[in-house]
Scaffold this motif. Structure first.
Motif, PDB file in Angstrom:
ATOM      1  N   GLU A   1      -5.826  -6.612  -5.703  1.00 56.10           N
ATOM      2  CA  GLU A   1      -5.958  -5.255  -6.250  1.00 56.10           C
ATOM      3  C   GLU A   1      -4.649  -4.475  -6.140  1.00 56.10           C
ATOM      4  O   GLU A   1      -4.248  -3.758  -7.062  1.00 56.10           O
ATOM      5  N   LEU A   2      -4.006  -4.607  -5.002  1.00 50.22           N
ATOM      6  CA  LEU A   2      -2.727  -3.918  -4.835  1.00 50.22           C
ATOM      7  C   LEU A   2      -1.689  -4.477  -5.797  1.00 50.22           C
ATOM      8  O   LEU A   2      -0.825  -3.753  -6.299  1.00 50.22           O
ATOM      9  N   LEU A   3      -1.797  -5.764  -6.061  1.00 55.27           N
ATOM     10  CA  LEU A   3      -0.898  -6.379  -7.034  1.00 55.27           C
ATOM     11  C   LEU A   3      -1.123  -5.767  -8.412  1.00 55.27           C
ATOM     12  O   LEU A   3      -0.176  -5.446  -9.137  1.00 55.27           O
ATOM     13  N   ASN A   4      -2.394  -5.591  -8.775  1.00 51.80           N
ATOM     14  CA  ASN A   4      -2.714  -4.972 -10.058  1.00 51.80           C
ATOM     15  C   ASN A   4      -2.088  -3.580 -10.169  1.00 51.80           C
ATOM     16  O   ASN A   4      -1.446  -3.239 -11.165  1.00 51.80           O
TER      17      ASN A   4
ATOM     18  N   PHE B   1     -12.106 -10.858 -15.171  1.00 50.27           N
ATOM     19  CA  PHE B   1     -10.644 -10.891 -15.063  1.00 50.27           C
ATOM     20  C   PHE B   1     -10.199  -9.591 -14.408  1.00 50.27           C
ATOM     21  O   PHE B   1     -10.552  -8.499 -14.854  1.00 50.27           O
ATOM     22  N   ARG B   2      -9.435  -9.712 -13.324  1.00 51.27           N
ATOM     23  CA  ARG B   2      -9.215  -8.531 -12.498  1.00 51.27           C
ATOM     24  C   ARG B   2      -7.930  -7.753 -12.771  1.00 51.27           C
ATOM     25  O   ARG B   2      -7.642  -6.788 -12.098  1.00 51.27           O
ATOM     26  N   PHE B   3      -7.148  -8.186 -13.757  1.00 56.27           N
ATOM     27  CA  PHE B   3      -5.974  -7.398 -14.134  1.00 56.27           C
ATOM     28  C   PHE B   3      -6.316  -6.496 -15.315  1.00 56.27           C
ATOM     29  O   PHE B   3      -6.995  -6.934 -16.251  1.00 56.27           O
ATOM     30  N   SER B   4      -5.830  -5.273 -15.282  1.00 52.69           N
ATOM     31  CA  SER B   4      -5.907  -4.438 -16.473  1.00 52.69           C
ATOM     32  C   SER B   4      -4.935  -5.014 -17.497  1.00 52.69           C
ATOM     33  O   SER B   4      -4.062  -5.814 -17.155  1.00 52.69           O
ATOM     34  N   SER B   5      -5.066  -4.605 -18.735  1.00 52.30           N
ATOM     35  CA  SER B   5      -4.154  -5.116 -19.762  1.00 52.30           C
ATOM     36  C   SER B   5      -2.722  -4.751 -19.429  1.00 52.30           C
ATOM     37  O   SER B   5      -1.794  -5.544 -19.632  1.00 52.30           O
ATOM     38  N   SER B   6      -2.537  -3.571 -18.921  1.00 50.71           N
ATOM     39  CA  SER B   6      -1.183  -3.140 -18.584  1.00 50.71           C
ATOM     40  C   SER B   6      -0.594  -4.022 -17.483  1.00 50.71           C
ATOM     41  O   SER B   6       0.564  -4.460 -17.561  1.00 50.71           O
ATOM     42  N   ALA B   7      -1.382  -4.300 -16.465  1.00 46.43           N
ATOM     43  CA  ALA B   7      -0.905  -5.167 -15.385  1.00 46.43           C
ATOM     44  C   ALA B   7      -0.665  -6.583 -15.895  1.00 46.43           C
ATOM     45  O   ALA B   7       0.326  -7.236 -15.537  1.00 46.43           O
ATOM     46  N   ALA B   8      -1.553  -7.052 -16.742  1.00 42.52           N
ATOM     47  CA  ALA B   8      -1.412  -8.412 -17.287  1.00 42.52           C
ATOM     48  C   ALA B   8      -0.111  -8.536 -18.070  1.00 42.52           C
ATOM     49  O   ALA B   8       0.586  -9.551 -17.989  1.00 42.52           O
ATOM     50  N   ARG B   9       0.222  -7.488 -18.833  1.00 41.21           N
ATOM     51  CA  ARG B   9       1.482  -7.544 -19.599  1.00 41.21           C
ATOM     52  C   ARG B   9       2.696  -7.600 -18.671  1.00 41.21           C
ATOM     53  O   ARG B   9       3.643  -8.349 -18.901  1.00 41.21           O
ATOM     54  N   SER B  10       2.650  -6.800 -17.611  1.00 40.28           N
ATOM     55  CA  SER B  10       3.771  -6.836 -16.661  1.00 40.28           C
ATOM     56  C   SER B  10       3.922  -8.224 -16.044  1.00 40.28           C
ATOM     57  O   SER B  10       5.021  -8.770 -15.963  1.00 40.28           O
ATOM     58  N   ALA B  11       2.805  -8.773 -15.608  1.00 39.44           N
ATOM     59  CA  ALA B  11       2.856 -10.097 -14.983  1.00 39.44           C
ATOM     60  C   ALA B  11       3.426 -11.113 -15.966  1.00 39.44           C
ATOM     61  O   ALA B  11       4.259 -11.954 -15.626  1.00 39.44           O
TER      62      ALA B  11
ATOM     63  N   ASN C   1       0.812  -1.210   0.000  1.00 37.39           N
ATOM     64  CA  ASN C   1       0.000   0.000   0.000  1.00 37.39           C
ATOM     65  C   ASN C   1       0.847   1.262   0.000  1.00 37.39           C
ATOM     66  O   ASN C   1       0.329   2.364  -0.163  1.00 37.39           O
ATOM     67  N   LYS C   2       2.148   1.124   0.179  1.00 35.57           N
ATOM     68  CA  LYS C   2       3.035   2.294   0.132  1.00 35.57           C
ATOM     69  C   LYS C   2       2.931   2.941  -1.234  1.00 35.57           C
ATOM     70  O   LYS C   2       2.789   2.245  -2.244  1.00 35.57           O
ATOM     71  N   PRO C   3       3.036   4.278  -1.279  1.00 40.12           N
ATOM     72  CA  PRO C   3       2.960   4.943  -2.585  1.00 40.12           C
ATOM     73  C   PRO C   3       3.958   4.326  -3.565  1.00 40.12           C
ATOM     74  O   PRO C   3       3.664   4.116  -4.724  1.00 40.12           O
ATOM     75  N   GLU C   4       5.150   4.025  -3.082  1.00 38.14           N
ATOM     76  CA  GLU C   4       6.089   3.374  -3.978  1.00 38.14           C
ATOM     77  C   GLU C   4       6.886   2.325  -3.205  1.00 38.14           C
ATOM     78  O   GLU C   4       7.517   2.639  -2.200  1.00 38.14           O
TER      79      GLU C   4
END
Lengths: 361, 361, 361, 361
Positions: free
Chosen positions: B181-184, B250-260, B77-80
Motif C-alpha cells: 500500500e505504501l508503495l502504491n 489489482f491493488r495499484f491505482s492506474s496512476s501508480a501502475a503507470r509510474s511502476a 511512511n514519511k510524508p515525503e
C-alpha cells in the motif's frame, strides 16, 4: 506501524493443556534475547540487530551439532559397536547431518555480508572486547571432534579470550576421548575382519617377511611401482604410516591406518560401505569447517581491513593460520596419497569376499 | 564423554565491566530454551532436538525480517521520501537483505530433510496440536508486506490455529499500511516527475484524446501492435489497469501502475535505477517466499504423505492452495505482460532526459 | 580491448603426442557453438549470449544425467543384482550424484534471473518457435526414470513440439524398462529375503487368515490402531496397495510395495541400509526435479507474465500442470502414509535379525 | 535399454525455416564433444565422462564471463562515461551477473566431489600432462580483470603449461587496459564532482596546509583520532595512499583512492550509489574467485593428497600460494582500513548535497 512487543505475559496468558507452538519453542526466551548495545549508548545502529541475531542463530546450530556429536561419541564409546544393529548406520547418518548443517552455516555468511563495513562501524566499538573467539561452543565442537590444545594455532591467545569456567570445560573435553581417537580404536579393533582372517584367506602374490602381512606386502609393491621419480620418497611415508607405527603428528596407529586404507580401497563390498561413508562424512565435515573458516577470513578482511579485531586479534593472519592448522581429520585425507588404481589392487579370494558379504547371499 | 550443562550461574558468574560474547548474545536464554516433549513422556526421540532448534532458528530470522520490514515501512511512511538523501537507498538495501535471508531459510530445509519420516514419527504425536501454522511472526510478516485477511487461503482454518491475542495483533497489523500500500502511495506521488512534467516534455507521436496522456497513448499503440492474435484480449487488460482505474483484485491505482511501468521501461536512467531495484527486490522476496512454501509442501508430503498434519490440516493440499494464492507482489509481476521491446519504446525528449539525470552532469 | 577469436586452427595448430586440455575437452567445438540470432537480424541484444550458454550448460548436464541413468539401468537390468558385490553401492552412489547435479541446475536459474524481462524482449521474437519444450534430452531423462506418455500433462502439445525423429526416440525409450519398473521387479524378487524366509522366522502376534502373511497382518493391526477418526479410510488404501494388488495408477505390485515398506521400516539393519538409500535418492531426485520445475514456473511468470511463450504454450498454467503431475516416484512417497511409530513395529525374531546381518558377525 | 547416439544427420535431417531448439543451441557440436581417453586405452572408467563434462561446463561459463567483461571494458573505455545514461547501470548489472555465475561455479565443485579418489585414479594417468592450468580462458579472465604477469604466483610454471599461441594471446591481453586500470582512470576523472567543486563547497573544520584539500585534512584528523595505540602506524599508510601518491604494489593513484574512499563513505547519496555498487560488485567477484580457488585446493587435496598433479605441479601448495596472491581487487578492500564511523564523518554542506542529488528534486 505496529511494532510487536513480545512479552512473557502474552505468550503464557492462557494456560493450555495442549502443546502450543509458542510455548513448545519457548519463543518468549528466544525472541526476547536481543538487546542492542548501541541503544544503551543512545546511538542508532540499525545493523546491530542483524549482528546479534546471526550470532544467536550460529550458537543454536552449534548446540545442535554438539548434540549430534555427543550421540555419535556415545555410540563409538560402546565396548563393541553392533555391526548388525543400527549403531553404525546411525553414526553415519548423524555425521551426514552435521555436514548438511555446516553447509547452511557457510551459506549464512552471505547474510552477514549484507552489512557493509560502514554499517559495522556504527556499533563496532561498543562490543569490545567481545569477540567470536569467545564462542566456547565452537571450541568444544572442535575439541570433541579431535582438535586438542597442542594442535591449536595461537594457543595463548585462544585461552586468553575465554572465561576460566569455559577454559575448564574445554580442558575436560580435551581429556575425554574425541571422535578421531574413538575412530582409531574402532579401526584397530578391525570391526569386520581380523588380521588372522585376512591372513588365512589371502593368497599372497609376493614373498613376504614374517613382519609384514602378505596382503600389505603385495599392496606395497603395487604402490611402489605406481610412484613417479619425483614421488619415490613417498614409500618411506608408506612404511612409517602402515608398518612402523606412524609418524610425528599422525594420530592413527599403523593397525588403524591399515583398516582405514582397506575400507577406502574395497568400499564396494557391502560390509565396507557404511565404514567408507563414515570416513567420507568426516572429510566432508572438515571441508565444510575449513570453507566456513575461509569465508570468515574473507569477510573479516572485507569488514575491518588490516585493523585490529574487537577481540584484539590481528584478524586475517590469525584466522588464516588457524584455518591451515585446524583440519581435524587430516589423518584420513593423508591416506589418499597412498592409493593405487583399482585395476591394480590385490585380488581378494572367494573366501574373503564371502566374509565381506551378507549371511544369506 | 562430557555433556555440557548450560546454566545461568556459569554464564553470569563473573561480573564484568566489559561486554562478553556470552552475555551480549544472552546465550543463557538462547541455549536453555530446548525442552523435548518426548523426554516428558519417557520416550527417546533423538531428532526432536533438531525439530526444536530449526524452528527456533526460523523464528530468530523471522524476527530479523520483521525488524527490517518495520524500518522500511517507517521510511516509506514519511510524508515525503527524500530522493536526494539515503532513504530510498536504505529501503532497497534492506529489501535485498530480506531476500538474502530468505534464500538461507530455503536452504535450511535441507537440514530438516535429514530427518526421515520414521524419525519424525518417534515424537510427532506428542506435539499435537502445535503446528507451524501457529507461527504468528510469519503471519505478521506476510501481513506487513501486504497479504490481507481477504487474500488468504483457508481463512477460517488460519485464525483457528492462533491464540486470541495473536489474532488481535495480526488484525491490528492488517489495518495498518502495508509495504504494497505504501508503495502504491509512493508511486502515485510520482516520486521523480509529475504527469505535468512528462506532459510538457514529451513530443507525442500519435493523436490522443484529452483523456489519455500522449506518452501512454503512444505506448498503448506500440503495445497493441506487439500482440499476437491470441493475445489481443490483453489490450483490454492494459486499458483497465493503466487508464480505467484498475481491475478487481489489482491493488495499484492506474496512476501508480503507470509510474511502476515507466520505472521498469526506463530503468536505465539513473533516477529510475534505485526505484527499479526496489520493485525487483520485492519480486525477489515473493519468489523466495514461494520457493520456501513449495519446498515446505514437498517436505510435508515426503514426511507425512497424505495423513493429517499435527495442526489438523490436510497437509499438502492446503499448503499448495496457500502457495498459489499468496504471491504478495503479483501486482508488480502482472505488469510484465504489458512490456514492449526496448527498441520500440517511445523516445524521451532531451528535456525529459535531463530531468531524469543528475544536477551536475 | 582484445576480443578472442576462437578457431580450429589455433586449437589444433601444434600436433602433439600428449593430451592437451583444449583438445581433450574439444574446446574448439564447445566454444564455437554460440551464434546469436539477433546478430543475424542486425540487432544488438547483449543477453542472448547468456540465453544460449545457459541452455547449453543445461544440455551438457542432461547428457551427464542420462549417462548415469543408463549405467544404473544396466545394473538393474541384470538378471540378478549381486548383493555382495559393488552393484547396489554403485547404483546408489550414482543416483546420489544425479541429485547433486540437479541441485546445481536449480541454483543455475539464479543466473538466468539476472536477465530482466526487458532484456529478454530484446531478442525473444527471433527465437520463435524454438522452446525449452524441445529439449528431447530432458524428455528422455523423464522417460527413462519412469514418466510414460500416458502420465504426461498436455500430451498433444508435448509431441507437437518435437521433431519426428525425436518423438521416435522417446517412444522407443518409453517402451524400454524404466528405473521405476526395474525397481518394481527388483523389489518383487525380494532381494534379501523371501516371503518364505520371513514366514518361517516370524512369530506372529495376531490371528491371521491363510491369505495374508502374519507379519503384514500384525503390521496392519498396528497401522489401523494408529489412525485418527478422520484417517480411517486410509485402511482401505493399505489393503489395496499391500494386499489386493494395487490401485489405479500405482505402479508397484503388492509384493513390491511390501518389500519397499519393509526396507523403509527396518532400514537400521545393515542389509537394508543401501536399499533404503536407493529409495531415498529417488525421492531426492523427484524433489529436485520438482523444485527445478517450480523455479522455472516462477521465472517464466516473472519474464513473460501472462503472455504466450516462444513455443506457443500458455506458459505458467501449462508448466504448473506438468509440475503437479510429473512426480515420477510418487509411488514411493505414497508409502509414507502407511508408516507407524518405530516403537510399535512388530519385533523381528533373532533368526530374522541374523539373516539381515553380515556373515561374520 | 536405448542408448542415444547423437549425430549430425539426426539433428539436421529436416531443413526448417524456423528456429529449432537443437539447431539454435548447436547441440550436435555440444553433445558430440565428449571422447573418453580411457576408452582409447580399452579401460573402463565411468567417471571420466563427469570429468569431461564438468570442465566443459566451466569453460562455457568462462566464455560467458569473458563476454560480460568485454562489454564492461568497452563501456569503461569510452572517453567519457555518460553519467545520465545507461552506461554505469549496465556495467554494475553485468558485474553483478558475473558474481552470480561465480557462485554457481563454486557450487558446481559439489558435483566433482561425488567422484572419489579411487574413481579418479581409474583414468587419471591417461590425462597427463593435461591440466586445469591449461585453461587459457581462465587466465584471460584474470588478466582482463587486472591480474598481470608480475602479480602471478609461480610465473614460470604458469607459462610452461600453455601453448605458445595461448601465451601470446594472454600477453596481448595483459598489455591492454584491464578493469582495475580503467577503474583507476575513471576514479581519477572524478566522475561526479571535481576537486575544485568539493573545495568550493566544503567548509573546512581544521587548519590545512596548501598541499592537502581541507576535506581530506579534516578526514585525516578524524581517522587519526580513531586509531588505537596498536594501530598508530596506519596513519603513515593513510598519507602514502591518499596524499603521497601511493605505496609499492598499490594500483590506485592518490587521486583515484580519494574518489573511491569518498564513494564508500557517502554512498547514501543517490549520485554515489551506483559507483558504490560498482566497487562492491568487484569485491564480490574477488570473494567468489577466492572461494572457488579455496574449494579447489581442498578438492585437490582430498583427491590426490600430497602427490604430484597431472600437470606436474605439487598441487596444494602451488594452489594455496596462488590463492593468497591473486586477490585482484585488493586495492579496494585495502581502503576498508581507513574508514571512520559514519557519525564522525565531516558534514557536507547544503551546496555539496545538492550537487550530489538529482536535477529535479
Amino acid at each position: 506501524m505496529v511494532k510487536i512487543k513480545i512479552n512473557n505475559t502474552l505468550a503464557r496468558k492462557i494456560t493450555i493443556m495442549n502443546v502450543h507452538y509458542s510455548d513448545y519453542l519457548q519463543l518468549d526466551k528466544i525472541l526476547n534475547a536481543q538487546e542492542m548495545e548501541c541503544e544503551k549508548h543512545g546511538v542508532n545502529a540499525h545493523d546491530e540487530m542483524l549482528f546479534i541475531i546471526i550470532h544467536q542463530a550460529y550458537e543454536l546450530w552449534f548446540k545442535q551439532i554438539l548434540f549430534e556429536i555427543d550421540s555419535i561419541i556415545e555410540i563409538m564409546n560402546k565396548p563393541e559397536i553392533n555391526d548388525n544393529g543400527p549403531d553404525l548406520q546411525m553414526a553415519v547418518h548423524r555425521l551426514g547431518r552435521i555436514g548438511t548443517i555446516l553447509k547452511v552455516l557457510v551459506h549464512q555468511i552471505d547474510i552477514l555480508e549484507t552489512m557493509t563495513p560502514m554499517d559495522f562501524l556504527d556499533f563496532r566499538d561498543y562490543l569490545r572486547p567481545a569477540s567470536g573467539f569467545q564462542s566456547w561452543q565452537f571450541k568444544i565442537t572442535e575439541a570433541k571432534l579431535g582438535l586438542k590444545f597442542e594442535g591449536r594455532h595461537g594457543q595463548e591467545y585462544y585461552t586468553s579470550q575465554l572465561r576460566p569456567e569455559q577454559v575448564a570445560i574445554i580442558k575436560e573435553v580435551e581429556s575425554s576421548p574425541s571422535v578421531i581417537e574413538l575412530l582409531n580404536t574402532w579401526l584397530e579393533r578391525m570391526p569386520f575382519f581380523s588380521d588372522e582372517l585376512l591372513w588365512n584367506n589371502y593368497t599372497k602374490l609376493s614373498h613376504s617377511s614374517n613382519e609384514i602381512h602378505p596382503f600389505w606386502n603385495d599392496y606395497r609393491h603395487v604402490y611402489q611401482n605406481s610412484l613417479t621419480d619425483g614421488e619415490k620418497h613417498n614409500l618411506k611415508g608408506f612404511d612409517d604410516i602402515f608398518i612402523n607405527g606412524g609418524v610425528e603428528g599422525f594420530r592413527f596407529s599403523s593397525s588403524a591406518a591399515r583398516s582405514a586404507m582397506f575400507i577406502i580401497l574395497y568400499r564396494d563390498y557391502p560390509l565396507l560401505n557404511l565404514p567408507f561413508q563414515f570416513l567420507n562424512n568426516l572429510l566432508e565435515i572438515d571441508e565444510q569447517l575449513s570453507t566456513w573458516r575461509f569465508r570468515h577470513v574473507n569477510m573479516v578482511h572485507r569488514m575491518i581491513g588490516s585493523r585490529v579485531g574487537t577481540g584484539g586479534s590481528t584478524g586475517k593472519d590469525y584466522l588464516m593460520g588457524a584455518l591451515m592448522k585446524h583440519y581435524i581429520f587430516k589423518d584420513i585425507s593423508t591416506l589418499t596419497s597412498f592409493l593405487v588404481e583399482r585395476r591394480k589392487l590385490p585380488k581378494l579370494s572367494k573366501e574373503l569376499e564371502t566374509v565381506l558379504g551378507f549371511k544369506n547371499s
